[in-house]
Write a protein that holds these residues in place. Sequence first.
Motif, PDB file in Angstrom:
ATOM      1  N   PHE A  92      44.809  34.658  35.830  1.00 57.64           N
ATOM      2  CA  PHE A  92      43.442  34.187  35.629  1.00 57.64           C
ATOM      3  C   PHE A  92      42.857  33.662  36.936  1.00 57.64           C
ATOM      4  O   PHE A  92      41.720  33.990  37.316  1.00 57.64           O
ATOM      5  CB  PHE A  92      43.435  33.089  34.560  1.00 57.64           C
ATOM      6  CG  PHE A  92      42.051  32.660  34.144  1.00 57.64           C
ATOM      7  CD1 PHE A  92      41.427  33.263  33.073  1.00 57.64           C
ATOM      8  CD2 PHE A  92      41.388  31.653  34.831  1.00 57.64           C
ATOM      9  CE1 PHE A  92      40.153  32.869  32.690  1.00 57.64           C
ATOM     10  CE2 PHE A  92      40.122  31.259  34.460  1.00 57.64           C
ATOM     11  CZ  PHE A  92      39.497  31.861  33.383  1.00 57.64           C
ATOM     12  N   LEU A  93      43.632  32.840  37.643  1.00 56.28           N
ATOM     13  CA  LEU A  93      43.147  32.240  38.882  1.00 56.28           C
ATOM     14  C   LEU A  93      42.930  33.280  39.976  1.00 56.28           C
ATOM     15  O   LEU A  93      41.993  33.168  40.771  1.00 56.28           O
ATOM     16  CB  LEU A  93      44.129  31.173  39.361  1.00 56.28           C
ATOM     17  CG  LEU A  93      44.155  29.874  38.556  1.00 56.28           C
ATOM     18  CD1 LEU A  93      45.344  29.018  38.941  1.00 56.28           C
ATOM     19  CD2 LEU A  93      42.853  29.097  38.759  1.00 56.28           C
ATOM     20  N   ARG A  94      43.786  34.291  40.026  1.00 50.85           N
ATOM     21  CA  ARG A  94      43.599  35.351  41.027  1.00 50.85           C
ATOM     22  C   ARG A  94      42.313  36.113  40.763  1.00 50.85           C
ATOM     23  O   ARG A  94      41.567  36.455  41.697  1.00 50.85           O
ATOM     24  CB  ARG A  94      44.799  36.300  41.011  1.00 50.85           C
ATOM     25  CG  ARG A  94      46.044  35.723  41.679  1.00 50.85           C
ATOM     26  CD  ARG A  94      47.259  36.574  41.401  1.00 50.85           C
ATOM     27  NE  ARG A  94      48.477  35.945  41.893  1.00 50.85           N
ATOM     28  CZ  ARG A  94      49.684  36.149  41.389  1.00 50.85           C
ATOM     29  NH1 ARG A  94      49.826  36.989  40.356  1.00 50.85           N
ATOM     30  NH2 ARG A  94      50.739  35.540  41.869  1.00 50.85           N
ATOM     31  N   GLY A  95      42.057  36.413  39.485  1.00 54.41           N
ATOM     32  CA  GLY A  95      40.802  37.085  39.158  1.00 54.41           C
ATOM     33  C   GLY A  95      39.601  36.227  39.497  1.00 54.41           C
ATOM     34  O   GLY A  95      38.583  36.713  40.007  1.00 54.41           O
ATOM     35  N   LEU A  96      39.720  34.935  39.239  1.00 52.76           N
ATOM     36  CA  LEU A  96      38.654  33.993  39.557  1.00 52.76           C
ATOM     37  C   LEU A  96      38.413  33.939  41.065  1.00 52.76           C
ATOM     38  O   LEU A  96      37.265  33.964  41.533  1.00 52.76           O
ATOM     39  CB  LEU A  96      39.034  32.614  39.027  1.00 52.76           C
ATOM     40  CG  LEU A  96      37.957  31.529  38.990  1.00 52.76           C
ATOM     41  CD1 LEU A  96      36.825  31.930  38.089  1.00 52.76           C
ATOM     42  CD2 LEU A  96      38.556  30.212  38.524  1.00 52.76           C
ATOM     43  N   ALA A  97      39.499  33.871  41.833  1.00 54.22           N
ATOM     44  CA  ALA A  97      39.382  33.799  43.294  1.00 54.22           C
ATOM     45  C   ALA A  97      38.799  35.084  43.866  1.00 54.22           C
ATOM     46  O   ALA A  97      37.985  35.051  44.805  1.00 54.22           O
ATOM     47  CB  ALA A  97      40.753  33.529  43.907  1.00 54.22           C
ATOM     48  N   ASP A  98      39.192  36.227  43.330  1.00 58.72           N
ATOM     49  CA  ASP A  98      38.654  37.509  43.809  1.00 58.72           C
ATOM     50  C   ASP A  98      37.147  37.578  43.602  1.00 58.72           C
ATOM     51  O   ASP A  98      36.400  38.021  44.494  1.00 58.72           O
ATOM     52  CB  ASP A  98      39.331  38.671  43.085  1.00 58.72           C
ATOM     53  CG  ASP A  98      40.780  38.856  43.510  1.00 58.72           C
ATOM     54  OD1 ASP A  98      41.145  38.325  44.580  1.00 58.72           O
ATOM     55  OD2 ASP A  98      41.538  39.523  42.780  1.00 58.72           O
ATOM     56  N   GLN A  99      36.688  37.139  42.417  1.00 58.88           N
ATOM     57  CA  GLN A  99      35.258  37.166  42.144  1.00 58.88           C
ATOM     58  C   GLN A  99      34.507  36.197  43.051  1.00 58.88           C
ATOM     59  O   GLN A  99      33.425  36.510  43.561  1.00 58.88           O
ATOM     60  CB  GLN A  99      35.008  36.810  40.676  1.00 58.88           C
ATOM     61  CG  GLN A  99      35.463  37.886  39.701  1.00 58.88           C
ATOM     62  CD  GLN A  99      34.773  39.215  39.968  1.00 58.88           C
ATOM     63  OE1 GLN A  99      33.560  39.276  40.079  1.00 58.88           O
ATOM     64  NE2 GLN A  99      35.559  40.264  40.090  1.00 58.88           N
ATOM     65  N   ALA A 100      35.070  35.010  43.249  1.00 63.00           N
ATOM     66  CA  ALA A 100      34.428  34.029  44.120  1.00 63.00           C
ATOM     67  C   ALA A 100      34.331  34.543  45.553  1.00 63.00           C
ATOM     68  O   ALA A 100      33.313  34.367  46.229  1.00 63.00           O
ATOM     69  CB  ALA A 100      35.201  32.712  44.083  1.00 63.00           C
ATOM     70  N   GLU A 101      35.391  35.205  46.016  1.00 66.48           N
ATOM     71  CA  GLU A 101      35.391  35.714  47.391  1.00 66.48           C
ATOM     72  C   GLU A 101      34.386  36.845  47.563  1.00 66.48           C
ATOM     73  O   GLU A 101      33.695  36.925  48.585  1.00 66.48           O
ATOM     74  CB  GLU A 101      36.800  36.194  47.762  1.00 66.48           C
ATOM     75  CG  GLU A 101      36.934  36.595  49.219  1.00 66.48           C
ATOM     76  CD  GLU A 101      38.371  36.666  49.674  1.00 66.48           C
ATOM     77  OE1 GLU A 101      38.631  37.359  50.666  1.00 66.48           O
ATOM     78  OE2 GLU A 101      39.229  36.029  49.042  1.00 66.48           O
ATOM     79  N   GLN A 102      34.294  37.725  46.571  1.00 70.64           N
ATOM     80  CA  GLN A 102      33.313  38.816  46.642  1.00 70.64           C
ATOM     81  C   GLN A 102      31.887  38.273  46.673  1.00 70.64           C
ATOM     82  O   GLN A 102      31.049  38.737  47.451  1.00 70.64           O
ATOM     83  CB  GLN A 102      33.493  39.759  45.457  1.00 70.64           C
ATOM     84  CG  GLN A 102      34.778  40.562  45.485  1.00 70.64           C
ATOM     85  CD  GLN A 102      34.963  41.391  44.233  1.00 70.64           C
ATOM     86  OE1 GLN A 102      34.005  41.695  43.535  1.00 70.64           O
ATOM     87  NE2 GLN A 102      36.210  41.743  43.934  1.00 70.64           N
ATOM     88  N   ARG A 103      31.639  37.277  45.833  1.00 69.31           N
ATOM     89  CA  ARG A 103      30.299  36.676  45.789  1.00 69.31           C
ATOM     90  C   ARG A 103      29.988  35.961  47.093  1.00 69.31           C
ATOM     91  O   ARG A 103      28.856  36.039  47.606  1.00 69.31           O
ATOM     92  CB  ARG A 103      30.222  35.699  44.605  1.00 69.31           C
ATOM     93  CG  ARG A 103      28.870  35.000  44.457  1.00 69.31           C
ATOM     94  CD  ARG A 103      27.775  35.998  44.165  1.00 69.31           C
ATOM     95  NE  ARG A 103      26.494  35.316  44.047  1.00 69.31           N
ATOM     96  CZ  ARG A 103      25.719  35.000  45.067  1.00 69.31           C
ATOM     97  NH1 ARG A 103      26.099  35.289  46.312  1.00 69.31           N
ATOM     98  NH2 ARG A 103      24.566  34.398  44.869  1.00 69.31           N
TER      99      ARG A 103
END
Length: 418
Positions: free
Chosen positions: A51-62
């Motif tokens: 969950f946290l990796r998916g969250l971090a990936d989205q935050a980094e892309q944004r």
Amino acid sequence: MSRCLNQLDRPSPIEKMFKWSSLILCVCLAWVVAAVDPLLPLNAKDFQLDFLRGLADQAEQRAAMSLNDFLTQLEGNSRYINYTADLSAARASTKLQPKVTLIKQLIDAHHHPDTNLEHISVLRNLVFLNRLKSQLRAARESSAQEIRQLRLHRLCQQFDRPRVPEPKHQRINDQTVGAALEQLNLTRGEGNTTSIDLNQFGQQLYERVKLSGAEIIDNYLLILRGLLQDIIECEHADLADSTPKLDNMLQQLDGMLATQDFFEKRQKVYGYLERHLTTDYEQLRDTPSAEQHLTEKLLEQLKAKGLDLFVIFLFSNFEFLEQVHAQWSLLLPQTPSLLYDDTLRQLYDLQQLYEIFKLDTESEAKYEAYAAALRQLHERTVEQGQRNRHIFELLSNAAQNVGSVTFNMIKAKCQELL
């Protein structure tokens, strides 16, 4: 401007509200992605990490989108005409840090009055992005540490249990039946022998342990990757010359982590070590100070996190042995061992040798008996050209690192944990 930046480093009530609003937005984005790529079930031990990796990936892309948009604005400003190449390179970078660093440098290079809210907002948002990234990384590390402690605790319990003798009635029944069959000469009769195909046994065993085995390797690789990432993100000026080497090491680790097949993953890890051992030695001899300094930084990170990679390596090998032999025992036919053919007898005896060694891990003789039997089985699969000999090679390699001496080290560590 520096005074404003120092003040911004202390979160205001408005900034706290903005921070949590952004976190909620990231969660929503992660849920949108989850519609395409479902999250792990709630009972999965890696649920938090996934969950946290998916969250971090989205935050980094944004974040990358916003940073690139601002870099484009700067590139169109005549004031920064001399930085066109730098701005273009920063936008092309796949990492956030070069973008953030260049924006800070360009803002600091020109005087801006404290009343210029636009530039204050830029600095404020850069601080926010850095904090958010650190918070997400800290959450991932905390979750990974919890999983690691649970695994170590479960393994340590193997040494904390009292020895339970085998029930006498089972041993008597097996001996009684075996003696009766021997007297009736049924053990030598055609059609009364229980047999097994070694290739099929290896295939079934590999299928049962390949996911957990890959997870053990990944856990170790992620620890190393986290240490390197810490060094890179701390922006050590004294390690500027080592940045290409660190980036290359991260790429190698990412390639190993992305490998799905367990045996292929293991081969890449060991192959990398073998290929680069001589090269690294030559580099170490040519530039001893730089390499030694990098090693010192890695050791500092280890000490700060309270990690002992060697002990974790020993635990990993023992954990793999436990998983393999648990499935090994389940694959053996539940019939009297006297009815086993030669192949099945060899598999049965090896399982017994492992269980005997576990009862007395300080016995070098018992360990050597188990390791020798395992080597013989591996050599047999190689000589016969067994297609599924990989699992026996993996097991043999793991067993080489789990002897009576290393078990004492594991037990000593367990006394600290339990």
